[in-house]
Design an enzyme around this catalytic site. Structure first.
Site, PDB file in Angstrom:
ATOM      1  CD  GLU A  47      -3.064  -0.281   0.033  1.00 41.00           C
ATOM      2  OE1 GLU A  47      -3.115   0.120  -1.156  1.00 41.00           O
ATOM      3  OE2 GLU A  47      -3.640  -1.303   0.433  1.00 41.00           O
ATOM      4  CG  HIS A  48      -0.100   4.879   0.502  1.00 41.88           C
ATOM      5  ND1 HIS A  48      -0.541   5.997  -0.159  1.00 41.88           N
ATOM      6  CD2 HIS A  48      -1.112   4.491   1.310  1.00 41.88           C
ATOM      7  CE1 HIS A  48      -1.775   6.292   0.253  1.00 41.88           C
ATOM      8  NE2 HIS A  48      -2.143   5.385   1.130  1.00 41.88           N
ATOM      9  CB  THR A  49       4.458   0.232  -2.608  1.00 41.52           C
ATOM     10  OG1 THR A  49       3.285  -0.520  -2.894  1.00 41.52           O
ATOM     11  CG2 THR A  49       4.902  -0.062  -1.192  1.00 41.52           C
ATOM     12  N   GLY A  68     -13.321   2.928  -1.536  1.00 41.96           N
ATOM     13  CA  GLY A  68     -11.903   2.663  -1.784  1.00 41.96           C
ATOM     14  C   GLY A  68     -11.687   1.368  -2.529  1.00 41.96           C
ATOM     15  CB  SER A  88     -12.749   6.718  -9.985  1.00 44.41           C
ATOM     16  OG  SER A  88     -11.740   6.374  -9.077  1.00 44.41           O
ATOM     17  CD  GLU A 109      -8.552   8.700 -10.776  1.00 44.84           C
ATOM     18  OE1 GLU A 109      -9.172   7.833 -11.419  1.00 44.84           O
ATOM     19  OE2 GLU A 109      -8.843   9.030  -9.623  1.00 44.84           O
ATOM     20  CG  ASP A 111      -6.449   2.118  -7.595  1.00 46.95           C
ATOM     21  OD1 ASP A 111      -5.848   1.296  -6.873  1.00 46.95           O
ATOM     22  OD2 ASP A 111      -6.828   3.229  -7.191  1.00 46.95           O
ATOM     23  CE1 TYR A 142      -2.816   7.679  -3.037  1.00 48.22           C
ATOM     24  CE2 TYR A 142      -2.176   9.453  -4.524  1.00 48.22           C
ATOM     25  CZ  TYR A 142      -2.247   8.103  -4.234  1.00 48.22           C
ATOM     26  OH  TYR A 142      -1.738   7.192  -5.110  1.00 48.22           O
TER      27      TYR A 142
HETATM   28  C1  GLA Z   1      -5.169   4.764  -4.198  1.00 44.72           C
HETATM   29  C2  GLA Z   1      -4.419   5.116  -5.473  1.00 44.72           C
HETATM   30  C3  GLA Z   1      -3.415   4.018  -5.829  1.00 44.72           C
HETATM   31  C4  GLA Z   1      -2.520   3.667  -4.638  1.00 44.72           C
HETATM   32  C5  GLA Z   1      -3.356   3.441  -3.383  1.00 44.72           C
HETATM   33  C6  GLA Z   1      -2.513   3.257  -2.153  1.00 44.72           C
HETATM   34  O1  GLA Z   1      -5.980   3.654  -4.401  1.00 44.72           O
HETATM   35  O2  GLA Z   1      -5.317   5.307  -6.544  1.00 44.72           O
HETATM   36  O3  GLA Z   1      -2.652   4.418  -6.940  1.00 44.72           O
HETATM   37  O4  GLA Z   1      -1.564   4.662  -4.436  1.00 44.72           O
HETATM   38  O5  GLA Z   1      -4.262   4.517  -3.143  1.00 44.72           O
HETATM   39  O6  GLA Z   1      -1.789   2.081  -2.220  1.00 44.72           O
END
Ligand code: GLA
Length: 391
Positions: free
Chosen positions: A33-35, A126, A130, A162, A174, A224
């Protein structure tokens, strides 16, 4: 359901001929996550619920779009000559942005189309509604206009829409998970090179359970972007001190420990610590899963949550409450928040015979703590965005 959507389309647009039907899934990230924007690894999978679309090409320049999820907004209409992000067009800015991005990439889209969307992804949870509608639009464009474009290119174009048209600075996870999803598999994606491999998710009598905090994700976009900014700042400091990297994802934990003293800002250090350790956890987790060691995979999910809570600080009271209740429940192999954070969903691996008691005990504890009611979904891993057929 598809039959009903086709009927709805025909009644709405007073149309009687052949229609084309498409589907694009939602996604859940198992770990990593957030990588993605840190040039690291992610391990998401596509879900078996998502966005359905019924579409027919038109002979003029007009697009007419309708969503059964936002019926009060009615039919949203715009023209091929005026593809501008307009607030009153609301959700339709997502497909509009994709159309514009395809045009700018040189694809020949020479007319409009009529479309009806229906999504069964819980809104704002989440799970990437989108990105799902972006990829749905991409596969519609490819099919209606016979475009010579492969899925990875459509993934990149959807992300670009996006970033540039919607203005959300998301990474590629995503769109990639949704476009490239494969039934019963998660995707280990190197977000730096876009090399990827599928890994069968074999949980030996356990299932993936998604729980929605039902907390609205206010200010999520700006927070974010702040997190992204801190990671970029940490890279810059390392660069200034002679460490030649583009992304934090290039550093092993070992190397990071040798050089992390160079990052003097405490917040940047914490953010970078998460990015580097999460990247390593993700690689190890996939090795464990491939080796059938689901317990170890679950432990790494738990550690991921702790790192997102303490170092990246993107969890918050609701996600923490839901995950803590999951950790206490019987039959839980691992649990963590999933997605961007600040609300949204958690993902847990739960032994099948405990799923009902899990929902009950976690649901009750969560409500007692937060006053909110959680929703639970036993997730099935599905295929990526595709045409379902001509009807
Ligand atoms: C959102 C963003 C992704 C990713 C996640 C965190 O979903 O759209 O690109 O950064 O947060 O892992």
């Amino acid at each position: 359901m598809i039959k009903g959507l086709i009927e709805d389309f025909k009644t709405l647009y007073k149309y009687e001929g052949e229609v084309k039907v498409f589907f694009s899934p939602g996604r859940v990230n198992l770990i990593g996550e957030h990588t993605d924007y840190n040039g690291g690894f992610v391990f998401p999978c596509a879900l078996d619920f998502g966005t359905y679309a019924v579409a027919v090409k038109r002979n003029d320049n007009i697009f007419r779009m309708y969503s059964k999820n936002f019926e009060n907004l009615g039919i949203i209409e715009f023209s091929l000559d005026r593809l501008i992000n307009e607030p009153q067009d609301d959700w339709a800015n997502y497909p509009k942005g994709v159309i514009k991005t395809f045009l700018e990439a040189g694809f020949n889209i020479n007319s409009g189309f009529d479309v009806l969307f229906y999504g069964n992804i819980p809104n704002g949870a989440g799970l990437s509604s989108s990105a799902s509608i972006e990829l749905a639009t991409s596969v519609i464009l490819k099919d209606l206009f016979n475009l010579d474009v492969d899925m990875v290119s459509m993934v990149k174009l959807s992300q670009k829409a996006e970033n540039k048209f919607i203005g959300v600075n998301c990474g590629i996870m995503d769109q990639f998970a949704i476009g490239m999803g494969k039934k019963d598999n998660a995707i280990l994606l190197d977000c730096n090179t876009l090399n990827y491999q599928y890994a069968p998710v074999v949980l030996n009598g356990a299932s993936i359970v998604i729980a929605n905090t039902n907390k609205k994700r206010g200010l999520a976009d700006s927070k974010y972007n702040e997190r992204r900014g801190s990671c970029e700042a940490a890279v810059k400091v390392l660069n200034e001190n002679g460490i030649d990297i583009k992304y934090l994802g290039e550093l092993s934990v070992e190397r990071f420990n040798e050089i992390k003293h160079l990052i003097t800002d405490e917040e940047q250090l914490k953010r970078a610590t998460h990015a580097v350790t999460e990247n390593e956890r993700t690689k190890v987790a996939v090795e464990k899963l491939n080796a059938g060691d689901i317990e170890a995979f679950g432990q790494l999910m738990n550690q991921s949550h702790i790192s997102l809570r303490d170092d990246y600080e993107v969890t918050g009271f609701e996600l923490d409450s839901l995950v803590e209740a999951a950790w206490e429940a019987e039959g839980v192999i691992g649990a963590r928040m999933t997605g961007a954070g600040f609300g949204g969903c958690t993902v847990s691996i739960v032994k099948d015979e405990y799923i009902e008691s899990f929902k009950k005990s976690v649901g009750e504890k969560y409500t007692a703590k937060t006053g909110l009611v959680a929703d639970f979904y036993v997730a099935k891993i599905g295929d990526g965005s595709r045409k379902l057929g001509d009807f």
